[in-house]
Design an enzyme around this catalytic site. Structure first.
Site, PDB file in Angstrom:
ATOM      1  N   ASP A  28      41.590  27.456  37.046  1.00  0.00           N
ATOM      2  CA  ASP A  28      40.891  28.529  37.774  1.00  0.00           C
ATOM      3  C   ASP A  28      39.604  28.065  38.450  1.00  0.00           C
ATOM      4  O   ASP A  28      39.031  28.802  39.251  1.00  0.00           O
ATOM      5  CB  ASP A  28      40.548  29.690  36.826  1.00  0.00           C
ATOM      6  CG  ASP A  28      41.766  30.512  36.436  1.00  0.00           C
ATOM      7  OD1 ASP A  28      42.824  30.352  37.082  1.00  0.00           O
ATOM      8  OD2 ASP A  28      41.659  31.310  35.484  1.00  0.00           O
TER       9      ASP A  28
ATOM     10  N   GLY B 139      40.798  36.585  30.057  1.00  0.00           N
ATOM     11  CA  GLY B 139      41.575  36.547  31.293  1.00  0.00           C
ATOM     12  C   GLY B 139      40.745  36.799  32.539  1.00  0.00           C
ATOM     13  O   GLY B 139      41.283  37.073  33.611  1.00  0.00           O
TER      14      GLY B 139
ATOM     15  N   MET C 199      35.091  35.946  26.136  1.00  0.00           N
ATOM     16  CA  MET C 199      35.857  34.708  25.972  1.00  0.00           C
ATOM     17  C   MET C 199      37.319  35.068  25.761  1.00  0.00           C
ATOM     18  O   MET C 199      37.617  36.034  25.063  1.00  0.00           O
ATOM     19  CB  MET C 199      35.368  33.948  24.740  1.00  0.00           C
ATOM     20  CG  MET C 199      33.875  33.718  24.697  1.00  0.00           C
ATOM     21  SD  MET C 199      33.425  32.172  25.457  1.00  0.00           S
ATOM     22  CE  MET C 199      34.058  31.013  24.269  1.00  0.00           C
TER      23      MET C 199
ATOM     24  N   LYS D 165      36.605  37.122  37.494  1.00  0.00           N
ATOM     25  CA  LYS D 165      37.678  37.479  38.431  1.00  0.00           C
ATOM     26  C   LYS D 165      38.672  38.380  37.710  1.00  0.00           C
ATOM     27  O   LYS D 165      38.793  38.355  36.484  1.00  0.00           O
ATOM     28  CB  LYS D 165      38.381  36.241  38.998  1.00  0.00           C
ATOM     29  CG  LYS D 165      39.069  35.324  37.966  1.00  0.00           C
ATOM     30  CD  LYS D 165      40.473  35.724  37.561  1.00  0.00           C
ATOM     31  CE  LYS D 165      41.085  34.764  36.552  1.00  0.00           C
ATOM     32  NZ  LYS D 165      42.194  35.364  35.781  1.00  0.00           N
TER      33      LYS D 165
END
Length: 283
Positions: free
Chosen positions: A140, A102, A99, A15
């Site tokens: 998330d 964000g 990794m 995302k």
């Protein structure tokens, strides 16, 4: 579908935060945010093989991450415990998402495991319950189970679907690992951006409130934003380190990647309107 005891592959998409505003802080210290989360087709691949003996195993864990603490294993165990399911699963993860970038990689991997096992184990849990369970794994995770672009509020748990344009993104990955807790505790962080309403997203002036602090601590992020800004409006996603800009065609995006300096890493990705496994859970 093939024999359920064969390996099956499932995507775990990334995302982008099209913007990220910190609009306040709760008495318990959690920050209140507003953001639009956009799914893109850059993805990890989760391979699952169902077994009948109830064992849950990660067959290629990341170096330095014990299988027990891996989010994919925790997601499978959580579902097994919640439902009393007697089946197990073998897990392999092919990592493509950076990794600490964000882009939600670990959370997306966990969500894909939950959505896929919801079908493969024939659990038929409603999406709303999967989202509740997912929240205990990470802030998330519910978004990826929700599975479509959303205006996100609160501490990340309030989601309203939004229509976003079909675009191509250039995503750059500065080779630094950003500590999210460190950014949120920084005294220079903006914590009072005025809230905006969903219908006024298109007319709102937006930014990523975490970007200033991340760039202050990691000049490489600023360097990537500055380079990408030659071509389009560039900003950071999440708490970093990835930065992105949108383009109206794959050709435009590919031309930018072609120009990328040797010391930078980047990808072209397409926006997704829905998660590829969206139909694996019902509301």
């Amino acid at each position: 579908m093939s024999n359920s005891h064969d390996w099956q592959d499932f995507p775990a998409p990334a995302k982008l935060n099209l913007f990220l505003h910190i609009v306040g802080r709760r008495s318990d210290g959690y920050h209140l945010l507003q953001s639009v989360f956009q799914l893109i087709d850059l993805a990890d691949t989760i391979s699952l093989r169902i077994n009948e003996d109830g064992a849950i195993q990660h067959l290629n864990p990341l170096p330095g991450v014990p299988a027990e603490s891996d989010l994919t294993v925790r997601a499978a165990r959580l579902l097994q415990k919640e439902t009393g399911c007697s089946k197990g699963v073998d897990i392999r993860v092919e990592k493509r998402l950076p990794m600490g970038g964000g882009v939600g990689g670990g959370s997306s991997d966990a969500a894909t495991v939950m959505l896929a096992l919801n079908r493969l184990w024939q659990l038929n849990m409603p999406r709303s319950r999967l989202m509740e369970l997912g929240l205990s794994l990470g802030a998330d995770v519910p978004f990826f189970i929700f599975g479509e672009s959303a205006f996100v509020e609160g501490i990340g748990e309030i989601m309203t679907p939004v229509a976003t344009p079909d675009v191509d993104f250039v995503v750059l990955h500065p080779q630094v690992h950003v500590s999210t807790p460190q950014i949120f505790s920084d005294p220079d962080l903006t914590r009072n951006t005025p809230p905006i309403k969903v219908p006024h997203l298109s007319s709102a002036t937006t930014q990523n409130d975490l970007e200033y602090v991340a760039c202050k601590n990691h000049p490489e992020i600023r360097e990537n934003i500055t380079w990408l800004s030659q071509y389009a409006n560039a900003r950071m996603t999440g708490s970093g380190s990835c930065v992105f800009a949108s383009f109206s065609s794959p050709n435009e995006a590919n031309r930018v990647i072609y120009d990328l300096p040797k010391n930078m890493t980047g990808y072209v990705a397409r926006s997704l309107s829905k998660h590829p496994l969206h139909e694996f859970a019902e509301f």
